[in-house]
Design an enzyme around this catalytic site. Structure first.
Site, PDB file in Angstrom:
ATOM      1  N   ARG A 138       1.427  13.613   7.799  1.00 55.15           N
ATOM      2  CA  ARG A 138       2.232  13.966   8.968  1.00 55.15           C
ATOM      3  C   ARG A 138       3.687  14.308   8.623  1.00 55.15           C
ATOM      4  O   ARG A 138       4.417  14.839   9.451  1.00 55.15           O
ATOM      5  CB  ARG A 138       2.188  12.821   9.996  1.00 55.15           C
ATOM      6  CG  ARG A 138       0.835  12.689  10.678  1.00 55.15           C
ATOM      7  CD  ARG A 138       0.640  11.335  11.340  1.00 55.15           C
ATOM      8  NE  ARG A 138       0.311  10.287  10.370  1.00 55.15           N
ATOM      9  CZ  ARG A 138       0.073   9.016  10.695  1.00 55.15           C
ATOM     10  NH1 ARG A 138       0.135   8.642  11.951  1.00 55.15           N
ATOM     11  NH2 ARG A 138      -0.222   8.127   9.753  1.00 55.15           N
ATOM     12  N   GLY A 171      -0.996   6.693  -0.178  1.00 56.54           N
ATOM     13  CA  GLY A 171      -1.249   7.810   0.737  1.00 56.54           C
ATOM     14  C   GLY A 171      -0.263   8.956   0.532  1.00 56.54           C
ATOM     15  O   GLY A 171       0.816   8.792  -0.034  1.00 56.54           O
ATOM     16  N   LEU A 223       0.845  -1.197   0.000  1.00 52.35           N
ATOM     17  CA  LEU A 223       0.000   0.000   0.000  1.00 52.35           C
ATOM     18  C   LEU A 223       0.885   1.253   0.000  1.00 52.35           C
ATOM     19  O   LEU A 223       1.665   1.465   0.924  1.00 52.35           O
ATOM     20  CB  LEU A 223      -0.903   0.019   1.237  1.00 52.35           C
ATOM     21  CG  LEU A 223      -1.707  -1.262   1.495  1.00 52.35           C
ATOM     22  CD1 LEU A 223      -2.660  -1.048   2.665  1.00 52.35           C
ATOM     23  CD2 LEU A 223      -2.461  -1.703   0.243  1.00 52.35           C
ATOM     24  N   ALA A 224       0.753   2.046  -1.057  1.00 54.32           N
ATOM     25  CA  ALA A 224       1.644   3.206  -1.190  1.00 54.32           C
ATOM     26  C   ALA A 224       0.942   4.375  -1.868  1.00 54.32           C
ATOM     27  O   ALA A 224       1.554   5.138  -2.602  1.00 54.32           O
ATOM     28  CB  ALA A 224       2.887   2.805  -1.981  1.00 54.32           C
TER      29      ALA A 224
END
Ligand code: UD1
Ligand code: MG
Length: 467
Positions: free
Chosen positions: A16, A12, A9-10
């Protein structure tokens, strides 16, 4: 024999990080963070590897370089569960289990992934979560187990109450799950949480509801699952990777006089018996040969050094090539396309740019060589300057083999000096010089006797007399 595929999963942004660059592309020891995750998954033996991309998808695709991975786009990004759903089509007809992990955990090792798979198989599990005990679990999802030790649910930090926050066992974000079960459970999750996102972690509760046992695989070294969410996390994992790289170098026969002060990126190679002094940075794709010495305060990036090369204190090399037995520095600046031959010497305060320097040539002090071709066994005197720029274009200076250039010479390019010629000190050379010729161009020295009391300094006798 069960089939396995991997899903990274990459997509995003990495809010932050407070960055214009998406999180998984941030460099860690000179490489994008995601590339470490891809390598670990590949190293664990996966044939099918799918990467979910979204933010800066092109950058993430590029970071994969030649690695054999497939991509799927998640747009918009509505959470980790939504990311896994976005990849559903790529698993049509795939009957095995999917190993899911996040792209922000660059410390993960292939051997750990293998152990995780082995335990999943040994338990005949349909869903296993990798967990870790963290002294400071802040930021991670907490693992809530039932009386028999099976995982009951995962609660995100933001959604946790006081007793859940006290739990030190965290969700590493690595899972192995039966693909059919996975997509059936994902159909049922909602975004009913503090972030309004579809959490992948909600599949745990879903599985429990359907009486599926959810196993935990506790990680031995919790650091391996460190997720990078902030700049501080980035510094933490970078330091661990640099430390690993230093160990590998020392194990391969490289001396680091003060290891902790040396920063060597992942794509750097160094031959055995080379010695690296304190405070050196070697970055990008840099290759250093055997028996080299790199002194303190040297910064080398994307450069190639042959064997027995010495780079003295305070020098900087950027996209330079330096061949065997050559010495560079102290305080030399080799800029892009500086190509220095064998047994050459580039001394203190010498700057070289887009210039070929032949074997055995010396430029020992205070010199600028730009856009030049310098032959073999040339001596470049102190203070020599190639005047390469006319305000609009760059021009070439060519100095053929065996020339001797005296100190403080300016070559006004374009200009060519034939082999074996001699250029007198202080000359400004504006025209080509044929081979084996002495060229000198400087004002004749004139001399005028001084009258008493004139001149730069009074004599002691005059001063005593008060004159
Ligand atoms: C996640 C887990 C948390 C776990 C932690 C481990 C969830 C809800 N939480 O939290 O339990 O302790 O990882 O590091 O899963 N991503 C997408 N699409 C999205 C959102 C995220 O692809 O829509 C990717 C991100 O690029 C990132 C990864 O998923 O690589 C994790 O996202 P992140 O926001 O870092 O999740 P955490 O808050 O760390
Ligand atoms: Mg994270």
């Amino acid at each position: 024999m069960k089939q396995y595929a991997a899903l990274i999963l990459a997509a995003g942004k990495g809010t932050r990080m407070k960055s214009g660059l998406c999180k998984v592309l941030h460099p860690v020891a000179g490489r994008p963070m995601i590339s470490y995750v891809m390598d670990a998954v590949h190293g664990a033996g996966f044939q099918k590897i799918v990467v979910v991309v979204g933010h800066q998808a092109d950058g993430v695709r590029k970071a994969a370089e030649a690695r054999a991975v497939e991509f799927v786009v998640q747009e918009p990004q509505l959470g980790t569960g939504h990311a896994v759903l976005a990849a559903k089509d790529l698993f049509q007809g795939f009957a095995g289990d999917i190993f899911i992990l996040c792209g922000d955990i660059p410390l993960i090792q292939p051997a750990t992934i293998r152990e995780f798979l082995d335990m999943h198989e040994a338990n005949a599990s349909r869903l296993t979560v990798m967990t870790a005990l963290m002294e400071d679990p802040a930021g991670y999802g907490r693992i809530i187990r039932n009386e028999s030790g099976l995982v009951e649910r995962i609660v995100e930090q933001r959604d946790a109450d006081a007793s859940e926050l006290a739990v030190k066992e965290i969700n590493t974000g690595l899972y192995i799950v039966d693909s059919e079960l996975l997509y059936a459970l994902l159909e049922k999750i909602s975004a009913n949480n503090s972030q309004g996102e579809y959490y992948l972690t909600d599949i745990i509760e879903g599985a429990v509801r359907e009486s599926v046992s959810v196993y935990a695989f506790p990680l031995k070294d919790a650091r391996e699952a460190s997720g990078v969410n902030t700049r501080s996390d980035l510094a933490g994992v970078s330091n661990i990777i640099w430390a690993r790289l230093r160990e590998e170098l020392m194990n391969s026969g490289v001396t680091l006089l003060d290891p902790a002060s040396v920063y060597v990126d992942s794509d750097v190679t160094i031959g055995s018996d080379s010695v690296i002094h304190p405070g050196v940075t070697l970055s990008g794709r840099t290759d250093i040969g055997r028996d080299c010495v790199i002194e303190s305060g040297v910064y080398i990036m994307n450069s190639k050094l042959g064997d027995r090369v010495t780079v003295l204190q305070g020098s900087r090399l950027d996209r330079a090539v330096v061949q065997d037995d050559t010495s560079v520095g102290p305080m030399a600046n080799l800029r892009p396309e500086a190509r220095i031959g064998k047994r050459a010497r580039i001394g203190n305060f010498v700057e070289v740019k887009k210039t070929v320097v032949g074997d055995g040539t010396k430029a020992a002090h205070l010199t600028y060589l730009g856009d030049s071709i310098i032959g073999k066994d040339v001596n470049i005197g102190c203070g020599t300057i190639t005047c390469n720029y006319d305000g609009q274009r760059k021009h070439t200076t060519t100095i053929r083999d065996g020339c001797f250039v005296g100190s403080d010479v300016q070559f006004v390019a374009p200009v060519e000096i034939g082999a074996g010629s001699l250029i007198g000190a202080g000359s400004t050379i504006t025209r080509d010089v044929p081979p084996n010729t002495l060229a000198i161009s400087r004002a004749k020295q004139k001399m005028y006797p001084l009258r008493k009391g004139q001149g730069a300094k009074r004599s002691d006798e005059d001063r005593d007399k008060g004159t």
